[in-house]
Design an enzyme around this catalytic site. Structure first.
Site, PDB file in Angstrom:
ATOM      1  N   PRO A   1       0.819  -1.223   0.000  1.00  0.00           N
ATOM      2  CA  PRO A   1       0.000   0.000   0.000  1.00  0.00           C
ATOM      3  C   PRO A   1       0.852   1.272   0.000  1.00  0.00           C
ATOM      4  O   PRO A   1       0.502   2.260  -0.654  1.00  0.00           O
ATOM      5  CB  PRO A   1      -0.826  -0.123   1.287  1.00  0.00           C
ATOM      6  N   TYR A   2       1.966   1.234   0.712  1.00  0.00           N
ATOM      7  CA  TYR A   2       2.880   2.382   0.743  1.00  0.00           C
ATOM      8  C   TYR A   2       3.470   2.639  -0.642  1.00  0.00           C
ATOM      9  O   TYR A   2       3.525   3.779  -1.112  1.00  0.00           O
ATOM     10  CB  TYR A   2       3.985   2.105   1.759  1.00  0.00           C
TER      11      TYR A   2
END
Length: 216
Positions: A128-129
């Site tokens: 997600p980062y």
């Protein structure tokens, strides 16, 4: 040149604020999240403003006003969920890009992540980062801003050496946060880094020498 540091209370941000504050070439405005942080910075003689990356673009326009450059070093942190990653690392970054354009601030520097531009090389545990960084970087490249995107490797708190390696596809190694801040500082007025994106890790070249070898 007055430089707004977004995420000034973070580990890279703190290094960068001190570099800019002690500089004769630049002045600094630190963007932080609490009034206590603003007061602490003011007590050290540093200009500071409280603003929230989850707030409105209009609020961020007020925060960036009066600056000539923006450095985005903020992050949601390793202990938050994917929702905060999207709100801070992606949407928060994009809102500062929009605020810069509204205020005609053309110089913008983004601290991204090693190989965020290359989906095949993303760290699966931090997906997600990496998604957030990938699309924030894309929005910056597509903006009207005079950008530099720095994609550092694994961040460590060892003392900086002042020696780095930069490139388009570097091995997944580490770099002291202090040297990331020094690299940001060196990039601010270095035209070789304008409209450029690159990976950054610890290396054997002095910072300015490494940056001057970046090809257009």
């Amino acid at each position: 040149m007055k430089v707004l540091v977004v995420g000034a209370n973070g580990q890279i941000g703190k290094h960068l604020v001190q570099l800019l504050h002690s500089s004769s070439e630049y002045s600094v405005k630190a963007m932080v999240r609490t009034q206590e942080q603003v007061k602490e910075l003011h007590n050290s003689g540093i200009d500071a403003v409280m603003a929230n990356l989850e707030g409105t673009v209009e609020e961020l326009v007020e925060a960036v006003r009066g600056c000539d450059a923006i450095v985005f070093t903020a992050g949601s942190g390793g202990h938050t969920g994917a929702d905060k990653t999207l709100l801070i690392d992606l949407d928060g970054a994009v809102k500062t890009i929009e605020a810069a354009e509204r205020e005609n601030i053309t110089r913008y520097m983004m601290v991204s992540a090693l190989q965020a531009n290359n989906r095949e090389n993303w760290n699966e545990q931090l997906k997600p980062y990496y998604v957030a960084k990938h699309y924030a970087d894309k929005m910056l490249i597509q903006s009207s801003l005079n950008y530099t995107i720095i994609r550092p490797g694994g961040l460590i708190n060892e003392q900086g050496t002042g020696h780095i390696d930069v490139g388009g596809n570097l091995s997944r190694t580490t770099i002291p946060r202090e040297d990331v801040a020094r690299t940001i500082y060196a990039c601010l007025s270095n035209k070789k880094t304008y409209k450029q994106s690159f990976d950054l890790v610890a290396g054997d070249k002095p910072i300015n020498e490494a940056l001057n070898q970046i090809s257009s």
